[in-house]
Design an enzyme around this catalytic site. Structure first.
Site, short mmCIF file in Angstrom:
data_model
loop_
_atom_site.label_atom_id
_atom_site.label_comp_id
_atom_site.label_asym_id
_atom_site.label_seq_id
_atom_site.Cartn_x
_atom_site.Cartn_y
_atom_site.Cartn_z
N CYS A 44 0.82 -1.05 -0.02
CA CYS A 44 0.21 -0.01 0.03
C CYS A 44 0.90 1.22 0.05
O CYS A 44 1.49 1.66 0.96
CB CYS A 44 -0.85 -0.03 1.23
SG CYS A 44 -2.06 1.40 1.41
N HIS A 72 -1.95 -1.35 -3.59
CA HIS A 72 -2.76 -0.19 -3.29
C HIS A 72 -2.16 0.88 -3.63
O HIS A 72 -1.16 1.31 -3.31
CB HIS A 72 -3.10 -0.34 -1.83
CG HIS A 72 -4.21 -1.25 -1.24
ND1 HIS A 72 -4.58 -1.13 -0.05
CD2 HIS A 72 -4.89 -2.20 -2.00
CE1 HIS A 72 -5.47 -2.27 0.20
NE2 HIS A 72 -5.61 -2.89 -0.99
N TYR A 90 -13.24 6.92 0.14
CA TYR A 90 -13.96 5.74 -0.94
C TYR A 90 -14.95 6.69 -1.68
O TYR A 90 -16.24 5.86 -1.90
CB TYR A 90 -14.42 4.65 -0.38
CG TYR A 90 -13.34 3.64 0.03
CD1 TYR A 90 -12.47 2.89 -0.63
CD2 TYR A 90 -12.88 3.61 1.46
CE1 TYR A 90 -11.33 2.20 -0.29
CE2 TYR A 90 -11.69 3.05 1.78
CZ TYR A 90 -10.97 2.09 0.85
OH TYR A 90 -9.80 1.51 1.18
C1 DNO Z 1 -6.03 1.62 3.91
C2 DNO Z 1 -6.90 0.54 3.57
C3 DNO Z 1 -7.29 -0.60 4.68
C4 DNO Z 1 -7.24 -1.75 4.30
C5 DNO Z 1 -6.92 -2.94 5.37
C6 DNO Z 1 -6.90 -4.22 4.80
O1 DNO Z 1 -5.11 2.03 3.18
O2 DNO Z 1 -6.55 0.08 2.39
O3 DNO Z 1 -8.20 -0.16 5.30
O4 DNO Z 1 -8.18 -2.25 3.63
O5 DNO Z 1 -6.05 -2.65 6.18
O6 DNO Z 1 -6.82 -5.32 5.77
MN MN Z 2 -4.28 0.50 1.62
#
Ligand code: DNO
Ligand code: MN
Length: 403
Positions: free
Chosen positions: A276, A303, A382
């Site tokens: 991420c 991500h 989101y």
């Molecule tokens: C934040 C999101 C998170 C993610 C969870 C996965 O960057 O991507 O909330 O969904 O941590 O477990």
């Molecule tokens: Mn993330």
């Protein structure tokens, strides 16, 4: 690279009719109504699959649910307390049901109590867009004066404590409420609204340090990874967000060396990472394109979003103590062109080895609230339009880099 889109289910204000227009090829979803630790039955999985496949009027969306985010690891498993053994059995059985339904990539995290943490969910930028922001003074104000966590004073340098105090005493009640609910928002299911509940949850970690939490992660992986491998699945561990300790809780997925340890401890093609960029990118010592080169086929999910680190608050701890906000995808700490080039190079290596599933799935992680999404009340991070803008920018980089 395979563009995906997170969809929270029928109550998501970004409907499946919207999702089929955003430029994604597949859907990421979860069954958040099932309590952590419990079994995901085949019926529940199939229901969500159908909600993704068909719009309410029966039209086919043309999209499939391909990734589950998250299949949450229960607090009991993280602490190895209570029902943790039963929860691990349920986790394995859920993996089998998911694989059977064709859902083979599983995103999870191992953050104690808090999933992600921000102090402001709607921080306004000069152009009127809003984004999520983390302010250390606000956070310390919450920790020291709202929670009044014992030992919290030791976690902040003098200058931060002083500013936090001034800030707390200048807050109105409404602002304290807002701050508290922003911080609470990252709690799984945002269930724990009360200060006492947070303190109770924290007290359960008082004897769990970094080494012990890491052992619990490795024990968990030793159990579930062989099952995932047998089922041909990929487990993708999401990093800490933000990638530094908060509230005295241990952090074990904030850096490349953290990941190296957990990936080497249980070496399997099923044991991998959800990289991420917005989480890891808060720290300037995380070299994200380099991590992709070195992770190789352990990169299971990407991500993509960006962050801007604001001033460093304590020069002695540049990686830990600073403010940041979530920025537009092409502006911020992370060089997304370099990152995407690294991901494309990894895909090429997979293709050269003749792998069937060489595509790396990614999603525009969070987006800014812009245009008609402002004030609409979508899940923090989101919105439809801001994420779609991010996805389009990412798709543009991929297109330009591949041609
Ligand atoms: C934040 C999101 C998170 C993610 C969870 C996965 O960057 O991507 O909330 O969904 O941590 O477990
Ligand atoms: Mn993330």
């Amino acid at each position: 690279m395979r563009a995906t889109w997170r969809w929270f289910g029928p109550r998501d204000l970004c409907t499946m009719a919207n999702v089929r227009q955003v430029g994604a090829k597949a859907v990421v979803s979860a069954l958040h109504h099932i309590p952590d630790g419990e079994l995901l039955t085949s019926e529940e999985i199939e229901n969500r699959q159908n909600e993704v496949r068909f719009l309410p009027d029966g039209t086919a969306s043309g999209l499939e649910w391909e990734i589950i985010e998250s299949l949450p690891v229960s607090e009991d498993i993280k602490r190895q307390s209570g029902a943790w053994r039963a929860h691990i059995q349920n986790y394995k059985a859920s993996l089998a049901n998911l694989a059977n339904a064709g859902i083979k990539t599983v995103c999870y995290n191992f953050m104690p109590i808090l999933d992600w943490t921000r102090t402001n969910l709607r921080h306004e930028l000069p152009n009127g867009a809003t984004c999520m922001r983390f302010d250390l003074d606000d956070f310390a104000a919450y920790d020291l004066f709202v929670l009044q966590r014992s030992g919290a004073e030791n976690d902040y340098p003098e200058n931060v404590r002083e500013r936090a105090k001034q800030r707390y005493f200048s807050f109105s009640n409404g602002e304290i409420e807002l701050l508290s609910s922003s911080i609470m928002c990252g709690l799984p299911g945002a269930k724990r609204q009360k200060v006492e509940d947070v303190l109770d949850a924290l007290s359960l970690y008082k004897n769990i340090n970094e080494d012990l939490l890491r052992k619990h992660l490795i024990d968990f992986l030793s159990e579930v990874i062989p099952t995932a491998e047998r089922l041909g699945m990929k487990m993708a561990c999401h990093p800490d967000d933000p990638p530094f300790p908060l509230l005295g809780l241990p952090r074990i997925t904030s850096t490349e060396s953290h990941y190296k340890t957990m990936l080497e401890a249980v070496n399997s093609p099923a044991n991998g990472m959800a990289l991420c960029t917005g989480s890891l990118g808060v720290r300037s010592d995380n070299d994200l394109p380099g991590m992709i080169d070195r992770l190789g086929d352990k990169l299971h999910f990407l991500h993509i979003r960006n962050v801007v680190s604001e001033e460093t608050i304590a020069a002695s701890e540049p990686q830990r103590l600073h403010n940041f906000y979530e920025s537009e995808h092409l502006t911020g700490n992370v060089d997304l062109v370099a990152l995407i080039k690294a991901a494309l190079a990894e895909e090429k290596r997979r293709r050269d080895r003749g792998e069937e599933h060489w595509e790396i799935p990614f999603r525009p992680d969070h987006g800014l609230d812009i245009l008609d999404d402002i004030g609409r009340g979508t899940q923090p991070g989101y919105p439809t339009i801001g994420r779609m803008k991010g996805l389009s920018e990412i798709n543009g980089i991929i297109y330009a880099s591949a041609h």
